[in-house]
Scaffold this motif. Structure first.
Motif, PDB file in Angstrom:
ATOM      1  N   ILE A 117       0.836  -1.213   0.000  1.00  0.00           N
ATOM      2  CA  ILE A 117       0.000   0.000   0.000  1.00  0.00           C
ATOM      3  C   ILE A 117       0.865   1.256   0.000  1.00  0.00           C
ATOM      4  O   ILE A 117       0.834   2.048  -0.949  1.00  0.00           O
ATOM      5  CB  ILE A 117      -0.949   0.003   1.215  1.00  0.00           C
ATOM      6  N   PHE A 118       1.641   1.426   1.060  1.00  0.00           N
ATOM      7  CA  PHE A 118       2.386   2.679   1.224  1.00  0.00           C
ATOM      8  C   PHE A 118       3.614   2.739   0.321  1.00  0.00           C
ATOM      9  O   PHE A 118       3.992   3.823  -0.135  1.00  0.00           O
ATOM     10  CB  PHE A 118       2.770   2.865   2.693  1.00  0.00           C
ATOM     11  N   GLY A 119       4.236   1.576   0.069  1.00  0.00           N
ATOM     12  CA  GLY A 119       5.374   1.558  -0.842  1.00  0.00           C
ATOM     13  C   GLY A 119       4.974   1.956  -2.252  1.00  0.00           C
ATOM     14  O   GLY A 119       5.698   2.677  -2.941  1.00  0.00           O
ATOM     15  N   ARG A 120       3.798   1.501  -2.682  1.00  0.00           N
ATOM     16  CA  ARG A 120       3.322   1.850  -4.028  1.00  0.00           C
ATOM     17  C   ARG A 120       2.933   3.334  -4.113  1.00  0.00           C
ATOM     18  O   ARG A 120       3.161   3.986  -5.136  1.00  0.00           O
ATOM     19  CB  ARG A 120       2.125   0.972  -4.409  1.00  0.00           C
ATOM     20  N   LEU A 173      11.405 -12.099   1.407  1.00  0.00           N
ATOM     21  CA  LEU A 173      11.915 -11.269   0.315  1.00  0.00           C
ATOM     22  C   LEU A 173      11.038 -11.349  -0.936  1.00  0.00           C
ATOM     23  O   LEU A 173      11.301 -10.660  -1.921  1.00  0.00           O
ATOM     24  CB  LEU A 173      13.347 -11.685  -0.044  1.00  0.00           C
ATOM     25  N   LYS A 174      10.016 -12.179  -0.907  1.00  0.00           N
ATOM     26  CA  LYS A 174       9.084 -12.245  -2.039  1.00  0.00           C
ATOM     27  C   LYS A 174       8.215 -10.985  -2.041  1.00  0.00           C
ATOM     28  O   LYS A 174       8.096 -10.287  -1.045  1.00  0.00           O
ATOM     29  CB  LYS A 174       8.188 -13.479  -1.927  1.00  0.00           C
ATOM     30  N   GLY A 175       7.598 -10.709  -3.157  1.00  0.00           N
ATOM     31  CA  GLY A 175       6.632  -9.619  -3.201  1.00  0.00           C
ATOM     32  C   GLY A 175       7.118  -8.340  -3.852  1.00  0.00           C
ATOM     33  O   GLY A 175       8.110  -8.327  -4.588  1.00  0.00           O
ATOM     34  N   TYR A 176       6.410  -7.278  -3.549  1.00  0.00           N
ATOM     35  CA  TYR A 176       6.614  -5.995  -4.232  1.00  0.00           C
ATOM     36  C   TYR A 176       7.808  -5.223  -3.680  1.00  0.00           C
ATOM     37  O   TYR A 176       8.051  -5.205  -2.472  1.00  0.00           O
ATOM     38  CB  TYR A 176       5.351  -5.135  -4.091  1.00  0.00           C
TER      39      TYR A 176
END
Length: 372
Positions: A46-49, A190-193
């Motif tokens: 959410i916030f990273g994007r 470490l997976k993901g966005y």
């Protein structure tokens, strides 16, 4: 419900949340592991994007605004001592500090959620096949010479310009993300966005503090010092992005950055990975032999070009930093060290600044059964 009542319950519930969550964090690694496995990815998504929409570091702007807000609070508090009999100023002061206290509670909530909890997770296991043990000087010597050999080897593969500086023409952002995902089977968090790593406007101050990067929990951003020599960036990018995925300990972030880089498809990333741990391992080995220089020089020699490539800033970059500096580099570095030491201690990292060098322990464990 009246606004004042809503505000009161916001403050009370915020303080309650921070208190209970901190207690859980300090006494339950299982809770912290659950949080970083299931909650942190949602926060990053959410916030990273959102912060990644902006080309600049949102976190850096927040720090600037926060500094102005704190200074304003101090000035208003001082002014209140002289103007407390003026009704309009008293009313303004009450309103200001209502907002200030609300922001302060919000800061505590975010710090607890995105920082404090992360500091109390279970440590990573660099080598599940072996139990941690005390390693000998001879084993450290083998590890040290291996890393030096790798640095000497990859140094020769680097394309360079006319001045001998390394040239890289790929997409460093995407390569860093790919490198971290490449080791995510061993380290699932470490997976993901991943958002992009952003260079800081205050890179000159970062340089004086000898800081390569910074994880900002309020905007869920990974930031980097824009003045560094190019060989630093792959490891720094991977280091800061690993913080974003719940690995907050500096030794673990150093280790994950090392693993991500040396397992990358890019020779440049591999070189950066080995360079990133060279000074830690070399120093640890030198001290382990009693600072015996004559014994030390009989080991695998670090090529001069490798030492040159491991520089933090080039001479030209340092000249630019010093030319525009307000405070001396020694002063900024001392303040930064004190702040970092205090922050780490408050979060339960007793080793403080030396925690960065604990990556050597993780590497000794990882190479157990491989090199010795």
């Amino acid at each position: 419900m009246k606004k004042r009542t809503k505000y009161k319950w916001y403050i009370i519930s915020g303080i309650f949340f921070v208190t209970i969550t901190n207690i859980l964090a300090w006494f339950s690694p299982t809770f912290c592991d659950w949080h970083t496995t299931y909650v942190t990815p949602i926060i990053v998504n959410i916030f990273g994007r959102i912060s990644n929409i902006f080309p600049f570091s949102v976190g850096e702007i927040m720090i600037m605004l926060g500094t102005v807000l704190v200074l304003a609070a101090v000035l208003i508090a001082i002014a209140f001592l002289f103007l407390r009999k003026k009704p309009k100023f008293v009313s303004f002061t009450k309103g200001f500090f209502r907002v200030f206290s609300g922001i302060l509670v919000g800061v505590c909530i975010v710090m607890t959620t995105n920082c404090t909890i992360l500091y109390h997770c279970s440590p990573i296991d660099a080598n599940p096949k072996v139990s941690y043990r005390e390693y000998t000087v001879e084993e450290l010597e083998v590890l040290r010479n291996y890393v030096v050999e790798q640095c000497n080897y990859y140094m020769k593969l680097m394309p360079r310009d006319a001045d001998g500086n390394i040239v890289f023409e790929g997409d460093m952002q995407e390569d860093a993300k790919k490198a971290l995902r490449g080791i995510s089977d061993d380290f699932p968090k470490l997976k993901g966005y991943y958002p992009d790593v952003k260079n800081l406007l205050s890179s000159d101050i970062m340089s004086q503090a000898y800081i390569g990067g910074y994880y900002f929990p309020f905007s869920m951003e990974a930031n980097a010092n824009g003045n560094m020599y190019i060989a630093n960036y792959p490891a720094v990018y991977c280091h800061e992005l690993s913080h974003l995925h719940g690995y907050i300990y500096e030794d673990e972030a150093n280790y994950l950055a090392y693993q991500a880089c040396i397992n990358s498809e890019s020779d440049f990333f591999r070189y950066s990975g080995y360079l990133s741990v060279l000074i830690y391992i070399d120093n640890a080995y030198f001290h382990s032999i009693g600072d015996d220089y004559f014994y030390y020089i009989n080991q695998t020699k670090v090529e001069e070009q490798v030492w040159a490539d491991s520089t933090f800033l080039t001479e030209e970059a340092w000249e630019d930093v010093e030319e525009g500096a307000i405070l001396s580099t020694d002063t900024v570095d001392e303040i930064s060290d004190e702040f970092t030491e205090t922050t780490l201690n408050l979060n339960g990292v007793e080793e403080g600044m030396t925690s960065y060098s604990l990556v050597v322990d993780l590497m000794l464990q990882y190479y157990d059964g491989i090199l010795y």
